[in-house]
Design an enzyme around this catalytic site. Structure first.
Site, PDB file in Angstrom:
ATOM      1  N   HIS A  95      47.226 -29.473  21.814  1.00 48.36           N
ATOM      2  CA  HIS A  95      47.888 -28.700  20.744  1.00 48.36           C
ATOM      3  C   HIS A  95      46.981 -28.698  19.515  1.00 48.36           C
ATOM      4  O   HIS A  95      46.287 -29.684  19.251  1.00 48.36           O
ATOM      5  CB  HIS A  95      49.254 -29.321  20.410  1.00 48.36           C
ATOM      6  CG  HIS A  95      50.072 -28.447  19.528  1.00 48.36           C
ATOM      7  ND1 HIS A  95      49.855 -28.361  18.180  1.00 48.36           N
ATOM      8  CD2 HIS A  95      51.096 -27.590  19.800  1.00 48.36           C
ATOM      9  CE1 HIS A  95      50.703 -27.484  17.655  1.00 48.36           C
ATOM     10  NE2 HIS A  95      51.474 -27.009  18.618  1.00 48.36           N
ATOM     11  N   GLU A 146      47.934 -19.908  21.048  1.00 52.65           N
ATOM     12  CA  GLU A 146      48.564 -20.145  19.740  1.00 52.65           C
ATOM     13  C   GLU A 146      47.537 -19.954  18.622  1.00 52.65           C
ATOM     14  O   GLU A 146      46.794 -20.885  18.298  1.00 52.65           O
ATOM     15  CB  GLU A 146      49.097 -21.580  19.672  1.00 52.65           C
ATOM     16  CG  GLU A 146      50.105 -21.918  20.752  1.00 52.65           C
ATOM     17  CD  GLU A 146      51.021 -23.046  20.293  1.00 52.65           C
ATOM     18  OE1 GLU A 146      52.193 -22.767  20.058  1.00 52.65           O
ATOM     19  OE2 GLU A 146      50.545 -24.180  20.147  1.00 52.65           O
TER      20      GLU A 146
HETATM   21  P1  PGA Z   1      56.142 -22.828  15.489  1.00 56.57           P
HETATM   22  O1  PGA Z   1      55.257 -23.876  16.297  1.00 56.57           O
HETATM   23  O2  PGA Z   1      57.067 -22.154  16.482  1.00 56.57           O
HETATM   24  O3  PGA Z   1      56.879 -23.651  14.493  1.00 56.57           O
HETATM   25  O4  PGA Z   1      55.200 -21.857  14.872  1.00 56.57           O
HETATM   26  C1  PGA Z   1      54.655 -23.529  17.505  1.00 56.57           C
HETATM   27  C2  PGA Z   1      53.786 -24.668  17.972  1.00 56.57           C
HETATM   28  O5  PGA Z   1      53.220 -25.408  17.168  1.00 56.57           O
HETATM   29  O6  PGA Z   1      53.637 -24.880  19.167  1.00 56.57           O
END
Ligand code: PGA
Length: 220
Positions: A95, A146
């Site tokens: 992540h 992401e």
């Molecule tokens: P968020 O986080 O939905 O709060 O943007 C997503 C993540 O960090 O996986």
């Protein structure tokens, strides 16, 4: 059946009583079989949630938010894939909060991925750039795209751009790609309806049972 993955990443949040309230509320909902709802709680809650899910025959899966790059042994503070496998089917790796705050390198992500696959865990590897897929070609891997500027900012990347990236990551394979970054009830369907996107990874909006239920009900 092709399932839409709805991944709830709780990050470093929730005590046991908060987790109990959440699961009690969310489990009153009936979600369609076409969804795979996967909860990623902190390690401390995996045992409790696993027992609760099994005792109540709930349709949820569990994942861990990280794992050790080593096998079990003398690695103080680490949680091995074997230990996670007792409670969970999935594991989140790389992540951006780990890459940034804990200096996780591509090499470390690769080692963790190998450990996960060796124990039969399904790795969901978070990437913010397609270059981060290098050397990670095992079929079992699910990639969560992401973009850095979209996580927790209320500024998600547009669905058609995400779909294009999804197509590139898949590169003609059957690999699953999901999207994460400011997903909420108003935009979730725009992502889950894309051809190359198999689901979403949700942080903030997964924390309160009410907003999570609302979000899922908007995909149906
Ligand atoms: P968020 O986080 O939905 O709060 O943007 C997503 C993540 O960090 O996986």
């Amino acid at each position: 059946m092709k399932k839409t993955l709805i991944v709830a990443n709780w990050k470093s949040n929730k005590t046991k009583s908060e987790a109990r309230n959440w699961i009690l509320e969310v489990s009153r909902q009936k979600f369609p079989d076409s969804f795979e709802v996967i909860i990623f709680p902190p390690f401390t809650l995996l045992d409790f949630l696993d027992a609760f899910i099994k005792a109540n025959n709930l349709p949820f899966k569990l994942g861990a938010q990280d794992l050790s790059p080593f096998e079990s042994g003398a690695y103080t503070g680490e949680i091995s894939a074997l230990q996670i496998k007792e409670f969970a089917d999935y594991v989140l790796i790389g992540h951006s909060e780990r890459r940034t705050n804990f200096s996780e390198s591509l090499e470390l992500v690769r080692k963790k991925t190998e450990r996960a696959i060796a124990q039969g865990l399904i790795p969901i590897i978070c990437i913010s750039d397609i270059k981060q897929t290098e050397g990670l070609d095992q079929n079992e891997i699910i990639f969560a795209y992401e973009p850095l500027g979209s996580i927790g900012t209320g500024n998600p990347e547009g669905p058609s751009s995400v779909d294009k990236i999804g197509e590139r990551i898949k590169g003609g394979s059957d690999r699953k790609v999901i999207y994460g970054g400011s997903v909420d009830f108003s935009n979730i369907k725009n992502y889950t309806s894309q051809e190359n996107i198999s689901g979403v990874l949700v942080g903030l909006q997964s924390l309160e049972a009410e907003s999570f239920i609302k979000l899922i009900n908007n995909v149906i």
